[in-house]
Design a protein around this motif. Structure first.
Motif, PDB file in Angstrom:
ATOM      1  N   PHE A 244       0.802  -1.384  -0.094  1.00  0.00           N
ATOM      2  CA  PHE A 244      -0.044  -0.043  -0.105  1.00  0.00           C
ATOM      3  C   PHE A 244       0.855   1.387  -0.142  1.00  0.00           C
ATOM      4  CE2 PHE A 244      -2.827  -3.245   1.396  1.00  0.00           C
ATOM      5  CZ  PHE A 244      -3.890  -2.746   0.947  1.00  0.00           C
ATOM      6  N   ASN A 245       2.212   1.095  -0.343  1.00  0.00           N
ATOM      7  CA  ASN A 245       3.118   2.273  -0.638  1.00  0.00           C
ATOM      8  C   ASN A 245       3.004   2.995   1.020  1.00  0.00           C
ATOM      9  OD1 ASN A 245       3.959   1.792  -3.155  1.00  0.00           O
ATOM     10  ND2 ASN A 245       1.962   2.694  -3.557  1.00  0.00           N
ATOM     11  N   LEU A 246       3.192   2.353   2.105  1.00  0.00           N
ATOM     12  CA  LEU A 246       3.140   3.078   3.333  1.00  0.00           C
ATOM     13  C   LEU A 246       4.657   3.050   3.691  1.00  0.00           C
ATOM     14  CD1 LEU A 246       0.079   1.204   4.985  1.00  0.00           C
ATOM     15  CD2 LEU A 246       0.310   3.772   4.208  1.00  0.00           C
ATOM     16  N   PRO A 247       4.808   3.782   4.536  1.00  0.00           N
ATOM     17  CA  PRO A 247       6.436   3.845   5.351  1.00  0.00           C
ATOM     18  C   PRO A 247       6.537   2.629   6.258  1.00  0.00           C
ATOM     19  CG  PRO A 247       4.838   5.673   6.079  1.00  0.00           C
ATOM     20  CD  PRO A 247       4.113   5.053   5.263  1.00  0.00           C
ATOM     21  N   THR A 248       7.638   2.138   6.589  1.00  0.00           N
ATOM     22  CA  THR A 248       7.879   0.831   7.352  1.00  0.00           C
ATOM     23  C   THR A 248       8.593   1.208   8.550  1.00  0.00           C
ATOM     24  OG1 THR A 248       9.577   0.384   6.218  1.00  0.00           O
ATOM     25  CG2 THR A 248       7.751  -0.807   5.311  1.00  0.00           C
ATOM     26  N   SER A 249       9.212   2.461   8.807  1.00  0.00           N
ATOM     27  CA  SER A 249       9.936   2.798   9.740  1.00  0.00           C
ATOM     28  C   SER A 249       9.229   2.748  11.313  1.00  0.00           C
ATOM     29  CB  SER A 249      10.589   4.329   9.618  1.00  0.00           C
ATOM     30  OG  SER A 249       9.383   5.032   9.510  1.00  0.00           O
ATOM     31  N   HIS A 250       8.022   2.530  11.229  1.00  0.00           N
ATOM     32  CA  HIS A 250       7.266   2.355  12.575  1.00  0.00           C
ATOM     33  C   HIS A 250       7.316   1.105  13.101  1.00  0.00           C
ATOM     34  CE1 HIS A 250       4.059   1.469   9.578  1.00  0.00           C
ATOM     35  NE2 HIS A 250       3.442   1.066  10.589  1.00  0.00           N
ATOM     36  N   ILE A 251       7.713   0.165  11.967  1.00  0.00           N
ATOM     37  CA  ILE A 251       7.424  -1.372  12.407  1.00  0.00           C
ATOM     38  C   ILE A 251       8.626  -1.833  12.814  1.00  0.00           C
ATOM     39  CG2 ILE A 251       6.783  -3.777  11.449  1.00  0.00           C
ATOM     40  CD1 ILE A 251       5.223  -2.140   8.867  1.00  0.00           C
ATOM     41  N   GLN A 252       8.778  -2.485  14.003  1.00  0.00           N
ATOM     42  CA  GLN A 252       9.892  -2.991  14.686  1.00  0.00           C
ATOM     43  C   GLN A 252       9.927  -4.544  14.766  1.00  0.00           C
ATOM     44  OE1 GLN A 252      10.788  -0.589  18.025  1.00  0.00           O
ATOM     45  NE2 GLN A 252      11.076   1.044  17.222  1.00  0.00           N
ATOM     46  N   ALA A 253      11.230  -5.064  14.734  1.00  0.00           N
ATOM     47  CA  ALA A 253      11.150  -6.579  14.537  1.00  0.00           C
ATOM     48  C   ALA A 253      11.691  -7.170  15.831  1.00  0.00           C
ATOM     49  CB  ALA A 253      12.251  -6.856  13.882  1.00  0.00           C
ATOM     50  N   ASP A 254      10.650  -7.806  16.596  1.00  0.00           N
ATOM     51  CA  ASP A 254      11.028  -8.632  17.926  1.00  0.00           C
ATOM     52  C   ASP A 254      11.523  -9.921  17.546  1.00  0.00           C
ATOM     53  OD1 ASP A 254      11.054  -9.891  20.298  1.00  0.00           O
ATOM     54  OD2 ASP A 254       8.689  -9.469  20.631  1.00  0.00           O
ATOM     55  N   LYS A 255      12.698  -9.992  17.969  1.00  0.00           N
ATOM     56  CA  LYS A 255      13.692 -11.164  17.631  1.00  0.00           C
ATOM     57  C   LYS A 255      13.529 -12.328  18.886  1.00  0.00           C
ATOM     58  CE  LYS A 255      15.814  -9.480  14.163  1.00  0.00           C
ATOM     59  NZ  LYS A 255      15.559 -10.406  12.889  1.00  0.00           N
ATOM     60  N   ASN A 256      12.591 -12.184  19.795  1.00  0.00           N
ATOM     61  CA  ASN A 256      12.441 -13.274  20.789  1.00  0.00           C
ATOM     62  C   ASN A 256      11.301 -14.076  20.451  1.00  0.00           C
ATOM     63  OD1 ASN A 256      14.469 -11.818  22.638  1.00  0.00           O
ATOM     64  ND2 ASN A 256      13.338 -10.332  22.589  1.00  0.00           N
ATOM     65  N   PRO A 257      11.109 -15.187  21.067  1.00  0.00           N
ATOM     66  CA  PRO A 257      10.130 -16.174  20.907  1.00  0.00           C
ATOM     67  C   PRO A 257       8.686 -15.426  21.401  1.00  0.00           C
ATOM     68  CG  PRO A 257      11.830 -17.150  21.951  1.00  0.00           C
ATOM     69  CD  PRO A 257      12.334 -16.079  21.929  1.00  0.00           C
ATOM     70  N   SER A 258       7.627 -15.596  20.684  1.00  0.00           N
ATOM     71  CA  SER A 258       6.168 -14.969  20.887  1.00  0.00           C
ATOM     72  C   SER A 258       6.113 -15.611  22.418  1.00  0.00           C
ATOM     73  CB  SER A 258       5.405 -15.635  20.166  1.00  0.00           C
ATOM     74  OG  SER A 258       5.727 -14.731  18.868  1.00  0.00           O
ATOM     75  N   THR A 259       5.209 -14.495  23.294  1.00  0.00           N
ATOM     76  CA  THR A 259       4.655 -14.958  24.508  1.00  0.00           C
ATOM     77  C   THR A 259       3.239 -15.466  24.247  1.00  0.00           C
ATOM     78  OG1 THR A 259       3.827 -12.771  24.622  1.00  0.00           O
ATOM     79  CG2 THR A 259       6.157 -13.397  25.737  1.00  0.00           C
ATOM     80  N   GLY A 260       2.730 -16.067  25.215  1.00  0.00           N
ATOM     81  CA  GLY A 260       1.412 -16.490  25.301  1.00  0.00           C
ATOM     82  C   GLY A 260       1.645 -18.118  24.993  1.00  0.00           C
ATOM     83  N   THR A 261       0.320 -18.717  24.330  1.00  0.00           N
ATOM     84  CA  THR A 261       0.394 -20.266  24.222  1.00  0.00           C
ATOM     85  C   THR A 261       1.628 -20.527  23.317  1.00  0.00           C
ATOM     86  OG1 THR A 261      -2.103 -20.041  23.949  1.00  0.00           O
ATOM     87  CG2 THR A 261      -0.958 -21.768  23.131  1.00  0.00           C
ATOM     88  N   THR A 262       2.135 -21.395  23.713  1.00  0.00           N
ATOM     89  CA  THR A 262       3.345 -22.143  22.931  1.00  0.00           C
ATOM     90  C   THR A 262       3.050 -22.433  21.393  1.00  0.00           C
ATOM     91  OG1 THR A 262       4.100 -22.951  25.171  1.00  0.00           O
ATOM     92  CG2 THR A 262       5.275 -23.679  23.440  1.00  0.00           C
ATOM     93  N   ARG A 263       3.880 -21.909  20.558  1.00  0.00           N
ATOM     94  CA  ARG A 263       3.689 -22.332  19.151  1.00  0.00           C
ATOM     95  C   ARG A 263       4.992 -22.780  18.709  1.00  0.00           C
ATOM     96  NH1 ARG A 263      -0.144 -18.246  20.692  1.00  0.00           N
ATOM     97  NH2 ARG A 263      -1.872 -17.883  18.784  1.00  0.00           N
ATOM     98  N   PRO A 264       4.895 -23.583  17.521  1.00  0.00           N
ATOM     99  CA  PRO A 264       5.826 -24.203  17.041  1.00  0.00           C
ATOM    100  C   PRO A 264       6.987 -23.190  16.373  1.00  0.00           C
ATOM    101  CG  PRO A 264       4.154 -24.728  15.709  1.00  0.00           C
ATOM    102  CD  PRO A 264       3.577 -24.206  16.972  1.00  0.00           C
ATOM    103  N   TYR A 265       8.141 -23.326  16.256  1.00  0.00           N
ATOM    104  CA  TYR A 265       9.047 -22.340  15.701  1.00  0.00           C
ATOM    105  C   TYR A 265       8.893 -22.389  14.073  1.00  0.00           C
ATOM    106  CZ  TYR A 265      13.418 -20.357  13.876  1.00  0.00           C
ATOM    107  OH  TYR A 265      14.332 -19.633  12.905  1.00  0.00           O
ATOM    108  N   ASP A 266       9.143 -23.499  13.713  1.00  0.00           N
ATOM    109  CA  ASP A 266       9.047 -23.540  11.997  1.00  0.00           C
ATOM    110  C   ASP A 266       8.379 -25.041  11.704  1.00  0.00           C
ATOM    111  OD1 ASP A 266       9.274 -23.933   9.315  1.00  0.00           O
ATOM    112  OD2 ASP A 266      11.422 -23.235   9.416  1.00  0.00           O
ATOM    113  N   ALA A 267       7.018 -24.901  11.306  1.00  0.00           N
ATOM    114  CA  ALA A 267       6.479 -26.405  11.156  1.00  0.00           C
ATOM    115  C   ALA A 267       6.266 -26.373   9.547  1.00  0.00           C
ATOM    116  CB  ALA A 267       5.145 -26.453  12.032  1.00  0.00           C
ATOM    117  N   HIS A 268       7.259 -26.106   8.825  1.00  0.00           N
ATOM    118  CA  HIS A 268       7.011 -25.918   7.456  1.00  0.00           C
ATOM    119  C   HIS A 268       6.545 -27.337   6.899  1.00  0.00           C
ATOM    120  CE1 HIS A 268       8.913 -25.465   3.019  1.00  0.00           C
ATOM    121  NE2 HIS A 268       7.933 -25.253   3.106  1.00  0.00           N
TER     122      HIS A 268
END
Ligand code: NAP
Length: 298
Positions: A244-268
């Protein structure tokens, strides 16, 4: 074999796409079931009611059932364990038994969350090891489906997106409000690897499987289908902003595992069995995300 398909969960994100796909050219007789969103075209049947399921099976006599109805939100499942068991497992018994009584076979929709995500990619023959209650309930549902009918199949799919009625209907599109709000910093998970898959692709795969079934091909057992782009939620958010041609500078990457219900890392999910039958349909996320979100922009 008659081309009569009954779709459970036909008011849901995936079910709507499946209904549309089977209705596309009029060659299938189609009956869609729903619960709270029944109406116009969709018959109200509470699939946790065995008698109600039997009645609709006896009346419609499907040759193929696409069993899509489920509680699919892992955080809700952790809080509603009994209700989830009733819908994801007991109702699967009723659907499979009802279908078997009229000679129909069932394709049960399952999830990549049946795997622990430690050793991807996963083949159809790999041993599941779900990490959360949602994954466990879906694995139990798979076992029911495969035990209740020798012709039954399971189709496992990963995180879905598509033509949503509301943005929070999909774990992908739910990210869009924060992506659009460029004046506020937002943090997006850049840890767990996902393979966002368009509902229309899954619907097409289900139709291809059902066509093979009525032509006499054995489609019993487990199949996988998945998009082929490895993305974190952060990657998806950036792709949405760029679409949508929006800026991306407000989006920050969180490199830690997500909190809450445990989810698989990579279930490709490896899709070799379906591909071996000549089945195909893999849309590109960066091409399909804009049409999916357009009506919610600006
Ligand atoms: N969404 C994903 O990212 C994802 C990923 C992997 C696998 N899956 C699997 O894909 C399938 C479809 O998921 P979805 O995202 O389309 O789910 P959804 O949008 O949450 O839809 C759930 C469906 O289940 C129906 N339902 C709920 N309770 C019912 C009851 N008691 N009787 C009859 N129907 C009932 C709902 O009907 P009403 O709304 O009319 O009440 C709705 O049609 C599920 O089996 C899910 O486990 C989904």
């Amino acid at each position: 074999m008659a081309k009569r398909v009954l779709i459970t969960g036909a008011s849901g994100l995936l079910g709507r796409a499946v209904l549309k796909e089977f209705e596309r050219d009029g060659s299938w007789s189609v009956l869609g079931l729903a619960f709270s969103r029944a109406g116009d075209k969709l018959r109200k049947v509470d699939i946790t009611d065995k008698q109600a399921v039997n009645n609709v099976m006896q009346e419609f006599k499907p040759t193929v059932v696409i069993h899509s109805a489920a509680e699919r939100r892992p955080d809700v499942v952790e809080k509603q364990v009994e209700a989830t068991q009733a819908l994801n497992v007991s109702a699967t018994h009723f659907v499979c038994q009802g279908a078997a009584q009229v000679g129909g076979s069932v394709i049960y929709i399952s999830t990549d969350y049946v795997f622990d995500g430690k050793n991807p990619p996963y083949k159809e023959t790999d041993i599941p090891n779900p990490l959360n209650t949602y994954g466990k309930s879906k694995l139990e549902g798979e076992k029911v489906a495969l035990a209740e009918g020798k012709d039954n199949a399971v189709l496992r799919v990963p995180i879905l997106y598509g033509h949503v009625e509301k943005l929070d209907e999909s774990a992908v599109t739910v990210l869009f409000p924060k992506v659009k709000n460029t004046s506020e910093t937002c943090v997006m998970s850049d840890y767990e690897r996902r393979y966002p898959t368009h509902c229309d692709d899954v619907a097409s795969v289900l139709r291809q499987l059902a066509e093979k079934k009525v032509e006499g091909t054995d489609i019993s057992g487990v199949f996988h289908w998945s998009g082929d782009e490895n993305m974190t939620k952060y990657d998806m958010a950036i792709a949405m902003a760029e679409a949508f041609n929006l800026p991306t500078s407000h989006i920050q990457a969180d490199k830690n595992p997500s909190t809450g219900t445990t989810r698989p890392y990579d279930a490709h999910l490896a899709t070799s069995r379906a591909e071996g039958l000549g089945i195909c349909k893999q849309s590109k996320f960066r091409e399909q995300i804009k049409p999916a979100l357009e009506k919610f922009f600006p």
